[in-house]
Design an enzyme around this catalytic site. Sequence first.
Site, PDB file in Angstrom:
ATOM      1  N   ASN A  13       0.882  -1.173   0.000  1.00 49.92           N
ATOM      2  CA  ASN A  13       0.000   0.000   0.000  1.00 49.92           C
ATOM      3  C   ASN A  13       0.917   1.218   0.000  1.00 49.92           C
ATOM      4  OD1 ASN A  13      -1.852   2.027   0.454  1.00 49.92           O
ATOM      5  ND2 ASN A  13      -2.092   1.579   2.640  1.00 49.92           N
ATOM      6  N   LYS A  15       0.136   4.311  -0.242  1.00 51.61           N
ATOM      7  CA  LYS A  15      -0.443   5.520   0.363  1.00 51.61           C
ATOM      8  C   LYS A  15      -0.212   6.716  -0.580  1.00 51.61           C
ATOM      9  CE  LYS A  15       0.692   3.438   4.751  1.00 51.61           C
ATOM     10  NZ  LYS A  15       0.518   3.538   6.191  1.00 51.61           N
ATOM     11  N   HIS A  99      -9.222   1.201   4.873  1.00 52.11           N
ATOM     12  CA  HIS A  99      -7.928   1.413   5.530  1.00 52.11           C
ATOM     13  C   HIS A  99      -8.113   2.364   6.716  1.00 52.11           C
ATOM     14  CE1 HIS A  99      -3.795   2.574   6.263  1.00 52.11           C
ATOM     15  NE2 HIS A  99      -3.464   1.444   5.667  1.00 52.11           N
ATOM     16  N   GLU A 101      -6.429   4.746   7.788  1.00 48.24           N
ATOM     17  CA  GLU A 101      -6.190   6.174   7.513  1.00 48.24           C
ATOM     18  C   GLU A 101      -7.422   6.813   6.865  1.00 48.24           C
ATOM     19  OE1 GLU A 101      -2.520   5.599   5.397  1.00 48.24           O
ATOM     20  OE2 GLU A 101      -1.566   4.992   7.274  1.00 48.24           O
ATOM     21  N   GLU A 171      -5.306  -5.121  10.509  1.00 46.33           N
ATOM     22  CA  GLU A 171      -4.310  -4.071  10.703  1.00 46.33           C
ATOM     23  C   GLU A 171      -4.573  -3.323  12.004  1.00 46.33           C
ATOM     24  OE1 GLU A 171      -2.308  -2.993   6.795  1.00 46.33           O
ATOM     25  OE2 GLU A 171      -3.946  -1.600   7.080  1.00 46.33           O
ATOM     26  N   GLY A 177       2.494   2.155  10.530  1.00 42.75           N
ATOM     27  CA  GLY A 177       3.422   3.269  10.329  1.00 42.75           C
ATOM     28  C   GLY A 177       4.115   3.711  11.607  1.00 42.75           C
ATOM     29  N   SER A 217       3.450  -2.353  10.155  1.00 41.37           N
ATOM     30  CA  SER A 217       4.912  -2.384  10.297  1.00 41.37           C
ATOM     31  C   SER A 217       5.507  -3.763   9.998  1.00 41.37           C
ATOM     32  CB  SER A 217       5.335  -1.890  11.687  1.00 41.37           C
ATOM     33  OG  SER A 217       4.902  -0.551  11.880  1.00 41.37           O
TER      34      SER A 217
END
Length: 255
Positions: A13, A15, A99, A101, A171, A177, A217
Site C-alpha cells: 500500500n 499511500k 484502511h 487512515e 491491521e 506506520g 509495520s
Amino acid sequence: MNKAKRTAVIAGNWKMNMTPSQTTAFMNELAPKIAGLNGCKVVLCVPFVDIAAAVEATKNTNIEIGAENVHMEAKGAYTGEISGEMLKECGVKYVIVGHSERRQYFGETDVTVNGRLKAGLANGLKVILCVGETLTEREQGVTFETVSRQTKVALGGVSADDMKNIIIAYEPVWAIGTGKTATADQADEVCGAIRGVLASLYGEATAEATTIQYGGSMNAKNAAELLAKEHIDGGLIGGASLKSDDFTVIVNAAQ
Ligand code: PEP
C-alpha cells in the site's frame, strides 16, 4: 483445509507516495527480483494517478496492480472520487477499502466501507478489506468486538460466493506506520478470531478458504515469523513496500 491451501497474497500500500515516473522506475526494479517466484500473489496498490504507469510497467510480470479506494456509486456528482468502472478499465485488479487512515482522516465508517466494498465486487475487482482496533480499544479489551463488528458490517449483503474475491487485512491501528508490530501470536490470535467470524457468517469451508493478511509495520525482518502463523496468509505492507529490496524479502518469506 489448512493454511497451505489458501492463496498467500503480499500486497503493498503505497499511500500518498511516488509519482508516475517513480512508479515506472520502481516496477522495473522490482519485477526481475521476484520474477521466478510463484508461491504467492504480489499486488501493489498505488495512488490513482500512478495506475497507468504501474499497469504498463508490470505487463508480462507476476505483479498485479491495485487501487487504494473506490467510490460506492457508479458515477455522478462526487467530486474527487473514482468509480470501480474507471479502475477496471485502467487495468486495476484489486482495491483496498476501509484502511484505517481513511477511517481516521476521511470520516469513513463501517457503512461507507460496506458500500465501497460492494462497488469493488460489482466491478469484478478483488477487495482487500482492512479491519483493526485502535490502541484504546485494545487497552479496553474490545479488540475482538471491534474487528468482529467491522467485519460483519463491511460484509453486509456479501454472499459466500463473493468471498472468493475478498481478502481481509487485519491491521491494528497502533501498529500502522509506527514501527510497533503486533507480536506474531497477537496477530495470529486476531486473524483466527476473524476467521471465526467468517465461519459464523458463511460456514467453515468459506472461512478456511479466505485469505487473511496481517498489516502493521511488517518488514524484511519480521515477515517470516508473522507469515509462518496458522491464520496469517499474507501481508498488507505500507512503508516496506516502497523499497524494492525489503519488499522482495517479504515476498520471499511468503513462498
Ligand atoms: C498499511 O498502510 O496498511 C501499513 C500496514 O503500513 P505500514 O506497513 O507502514 O505500517
